[in-house]
Design a protein around this motif. Structure first.
Motif, PDB file in Angstrom:
ATOM      1  N   VAL A  54      55.790  20.356  64.672  1.00 16.39           N
ATOM      2  CA  VAL A  54      56.646  19.323  64.086  1.00 16.39           C
ATOM      3  C   VAL A  54      55.959  18.680  62.889  1.00 16.39           C
ATOM      4  O   VAL A  54      56.547  18.547  61.806  1.00 16.39           O
ATOM      5  N   VAL A  55      54.706  18.293  63.059  1.00 14.27           N
ATOM      6  CA  VAL A  55      53.980  17.643  61.965  1.00 14.27           C
ATOM      7  C   VAL A  55      53.754  18.625  60.816  1.00 14.27           C
ATOM      8  O   VAL A  55      53.856  18.257  59.643  1.00 14.27           O
ATOM      9  N   ALA A  56      53.440  19.884  61.151  1.00  8.84           N
ATOM     10  CA  ALA A  56      53.240  20.893  60.110  1.00  8.84           C
ATOM     11  C   ALA A  56      54.510  21.074  59.282  1.00  8.84           C
ATOM     12  O   ALA A  56      54.450  21.227  58.047  1.00  8.84           O
ATOM     13  N   ASN A  57      55.652  21.064  59.932  1.00 10.12           N
ATOM     14  CA  ASN A  57      56.924  21.179  59.217  1.00 10.12           C
ATOM     15  C   ASN A  57      57.144  19.986  58.299  1.00 10.12           C
ATOM     16  O   ASN A  57      57.641  20.131  57.175  1.00 10.12           O
ATOM     17  N   HIS A  58      56.765  18.798  58.753  1.00  8.83           N
ATOM     18  CA  HIS A  58      56.906  17.607  57.916  1.00  8.83           C
ATOM     19  C   HIS A  58      55.917  17.618  56.756  1.00  8.83           C
ATOM     20  O   HIS A  58      56.205  17.084  55.677  1.00  8.83           O
ATOM     21  N   VAL A  59      54.740  18.210  56.963  1.00 11.46           N
ATOM     22  CA  VAL A  59      53.791  18.377  55.860  1.00 11.46           C
ATOM     23  C   VAL A  59      54.416  19.242  54.772  1.00 11.46           C
ATOM     24  O   VAL A  59      54.339  18.915  53.575  1.00 11.46           O
ATOM     25  N   LEU A  60      55.040  20.342  55.179  1.00 12.29           N
ATOM     26  CA  LEU A  60      55.675  21.236  54.215  1.00 12.29           C
ATOM     27  C   LEU A  60      56.875  20.587  53.536  1.00 12.29           C
ATOM     28  O   LEU A  60      57.007  20.621  52.310  1.00 12.29           O
ATOM     29  N   GLY A  61      57.759  19.993  54.347  1.00 10.81           N
ATOM     30  CA  GLY A  61      59.002  19.463  53.802  1.00 10.81           C
ATOM     31  C   GLY A  61      58.844  18.145  53.077  1.00 10.81           C
ATOM     32  O   GLY A  61      59.310  17.980  51.950  1.00 10.81           O
ATOM     33  N   LEU A  62      58.173  17.183  53.713  1.00  9.08           N
ATOM     34  CA  LEU A  62      58.030  15.844  53.137  1.00  9.08           C
ATOM     35  C   LEU A  62      56.776  15.719  52.274  1.00  9.08           C
ATOM     36  O   LEU A  62      56.783  14.994  51.274  1.00  9.08           O
ATOM     37  N   GLY A  63      55.701  16.397  52.679  1.00  4.78           N
ATOM     38  CA  GLY A  63      54.454  16.299  51.926  1.00  4.78           C
ATOM     39  C   GLY A  63      54.429  17.178  50.693  1.00  4.78           C
ATOM     40  O   GLY A  63      54.023  16.738  49.613  1.00  4.78           O
ATOM     41  N   PHE A  64      54.878  18.429  50.850  1.00  5.84           N
ATOM     42  CA  PHE A  64      54.877  19.360  49.724  1.00  5.84           C
ATOM     43  C   PHE A  64      56.207  19.378  48.978  1.00  5.84           C
ATOM     44  O   PHE A  64      56.305  19.956  47.900  1.00  5.84           O
ATOM     45  N   GLY A  65      57.235  18.799  49.586  1.00  5.60           N
ATOM     46  CA  GLY A  65      58.550  18.781  48.945  1.00  5.60           C
ATOM     47  C   GLY A  65      59.207  20.142  48.893  1.00  5.60           C
ATOM     48  O   GLY A  65      59.934  20.466  47.939  1.00  5.60           O
ATOM     49  N   MET A  66      58.987  20.955  49.919  1.00  5.74           N
ATOM     50  CA  MET A  66      59.520  22.317  49.943  1.00  5.74           C
ATOM     51  C   MET A  66      60.816  22.388  50.735  1.00  5.74           C
ATOM     52  O   MET A  66      60.941  21.765  51.792  1.00  5.74           O
ATOM     53  N   ALA A  67      61.749  23.172  50.237  1.00  5.17           N
ATOM     54  CA  ALA A  67      62.980  23.442  50.978  1.00  5.17           C
ATOM     55  C   ALA A  67      62.707  24.559  51.980  1.00  5.17           C
ATOM     56  O   ALA A  67      61.868  25.422  51.739  1.00  5.17           O
ATOM     57  N   PRO A  68      63.399  24.553  53.122  1.00  8.52           N
ATOM     58  CA  PRO A  68      63.168  25.593  54.126  1.00  8.52           C
ATOM     59  C   PRO A  68      63.304  27.005  53.586  1.00  8.52           C
ATOM     60  O   PRO A  68      62.557  27.900  53.986  1.00  8.52           O
ATOM     61  N   LYS A  69      64.235  27.245  52.664  1.00 15.26           N
ATOM     62  CA  LYS A  69      64.438  28.585  52.147  1.00 15.26           C
ATOM     63  C   LYS A  69      63.292  29.052  51.262  1.00 15.26           C
ATOM     64  O   LYS A  69      63.112  30.251  51.046  1.00 15.26           O
ATOM     65  N   VAL A  70      62.511  28.109  50.741  1.00 14.81           N
ATOM     66  CA  VAL A  70      61.367  28.462  49.902  1.00 14.81           C
ATOM     67  C   VAL A  70      60.199  28.907  50.755  1.00 14.81           C
ATOM     68  O   VAL A  70      59.485  29.857  50.436  1.00 14.81           O
ATOM     69  N   SER A  71      59.993  28.221  51.861  1.00 13.57           N
ATOM     70  CA  SER A  71      58.855  28.498  52.730  1.00 13.57           C
ATOM     71  C   SER A  71      59.250  29.492  53.814  1.00 13.57           C
ATOM     72  O   SER A  71      60.123  29.220  54.627  1.00 13.57           O
ATOM     73  N   SER A  72      58.568  30.634  53.839  1.00 11.60           N
ATOM     74  CA  SER A  72      58.826  31.600  54.901  1.00 11.60           C
ATOM     75  C   SER A  72      58.371  31.054  56.241  1.00 11.60           C
ATOM     76  O   SER A  72      58.933  31.379  57.283  1.00 11.60           O
ATOM     77  N   SER A  73      57.366  30.201  56.235  1.00 10.38           N
ATOM     78  CA  SER A  73      56.873  29.584  57.470  1.00 10.38           C
ATOM     79  C   SER A  73      57.905  28.633  58.046  1.00 10.38           C
ATOM     80  O   SER A  73      58.229  28.679  59.233  1.00 10.38           O
ATOM     81  N   MET A  74      58.450  27.759  57.194  1.00 13.32           N
ATOM     82  CA  MET A  74      59.429  26.781  57.655  1.00 13.32           C
ATOM     83  C   MET A  74      60.686  27.450  58.185  1.00 13.32           C
ATOM     84  O   MET A  74      61.238  27.044  59.200  1.00 13.32           O
TER      85      MET A  74
END
Length: 361
Positions: A24-44
């Motif tokens: 959960v926190v890792a997903n928030h790091v990607l989405g809120l911290g890095f500003g990445m959309a789910p479709k951009v990140s293969s991990s997310m």
């Protein structure tokens, strides 16, 4: 009044909760911290399919109280405790986050967050409270029925799946998300759409716990795990890449992938339970996080990094699953560490320990 039968804690289940919290926190790091959309990140794209369903599955699994006589006193005792534990900390940290993180002023930030179903991230505790209210009321009604069987909980699960379906069919159920018009304000303010999206996973976990012996026999059978692996490969690929199903049927592979993925992760922790005990470093660490999930969830937003340049890098160089996951999990562990330190500082006060984190001992 009968009391619930208190069984020894399943250490691997606490470890599973800790693992889920890291996701959960890792997903928030990607989405809120890095500003990445789910479709951009293969991990997310992959992890988001099962991280929150798994969290609610575990909550439903732990919600089952065997041997408890659900009279009015028990019902209101449980409801009162959950309302206190879920609402007071959420309101406090929600307002504190608005003060610390709000860039448009306190009032504007609060109104913006209140009008969104995700509540600036604090939707989880609100929706989990809804689930406990639904479930406790169901247990009370179920206890009054003369027929004791699998039928009542199955009916509730089927109803929850019907509501789940409405979230992905806005053309036919415009009251939920809107279709070519403004979304329903009540659904946004109340976050009820999030309840509809995740209640089936809560009930699924509860049903597994209710019929634990039968569930274990199924999981231990020779055919079950291979079939799950084969199905999830095709379901996940279709949901993420192929998109062979359109319109009304498009949600089928995604739903199938969600249920199977959380089941596979659950089975993995159960099968390798000896590695997640207090006798191992990994086990102790994950269990500690798993027993502090409320603390971490409430606090971690205050420590998320603000690194949009990393998000821009991943946007330019997409599909770095290993790098995506490694970096987000590493920073998530740092965020969790700081959140635990802040939690321990606040827990020095018995008052804060009780009213901010719901612990009296």
């Amino acid at each position: 009044m009968e009391v619930a039968v208190k069984k020894p804690r399943l250490e691997w289940l606490d470890a599973l909760r800790g693992f889920t919290m890291i996701l959960v926190v890792a997903n928030h790091v990607l989405g809120l911290g890095f500003g990445m959309a789910p479709k951009v990140s293969s991990s997310m794209q992959f992890l988001v399919m099962f991280r929150m369903p798994l969290f609610f599955f575990v909550s439903g699994f732990l919600a089952y109280k065997a041997g408890l006589n659900w009279d009015v006193k028990v019902l209101f005792t449980f409801l009162g405790k959950k309302i206190r534990v879920q609402t007071i900390p959420t309101i406090v940290f929600f307002l504190f986050g608005a003060v610390i993180l709000g860039t448009d002023g306190f009032e504007a930030t609060v109104m913006h967050w209140l009008s969104r179903p995700l509540k600036g991230g604090y939707w989880f505790t609100i929706v989990l409270l809804y689930m406990f209210i639904v479930y406790y009321l169901f247990c009370y009604v179920e206890s009054k029925l003369k027929l004791r069987s699998w039928i009542p909980i199955t009916i509730l699960f089927v109803i929850s799946m019907c509501l789940y379906e409405t979230c992905y069919q806005p053309k036919y159920f415009s009251w939920a998300f809107g279709w070519r018009k403004a979304p329903n304000e009540f659904m946004n303010y109340s976050s009820l759409n999030q309840l509809f999206m995740y209640l089936p996973f809560f009930l699924y976990g509860n049903m597994v716990r209710r019929y634990w012996d039968q569930a274990q026999r199924i999981m231990d059978s020779r055919w079950f795990y291979p079939v799950m692996i084969i199905l999830v490969i095709f379901a996940a690929l279709d949901a993420l890449q192929w998109h062979t199903m359109r319109m009304t049927w498009a949600i089928v592979p995604l739903t199938l992938a969600r249920f199977i993925l959380l089941t596979i992760v659950f089975m993995y922790f159960r099968h390798y339970h000896q590695y997640f005990t207090q006798r191992t470093v990994v086990g102790r660490s994950l269990q500690y996080i798993g027993r502090r999930t409320l603390d971490i969830y409430l606090i971690h937003y205050l420590f998320l990094p603000n690194l949009p340049n990393i998000g821009s890098f991943f946007t330019q160089y997409r599909h770095n699953f290993v790098l995506d996951t490694t970096l987000s999990v590493f920073l998530a562990l740092l965020v969790i560490g700081f959140s635990c330190i802040a939690s321990n500082i606040l827990r020095v006060s018995p008052f804060f320990k009780k009213y901010l984190f719901g612990r009296s001992k």
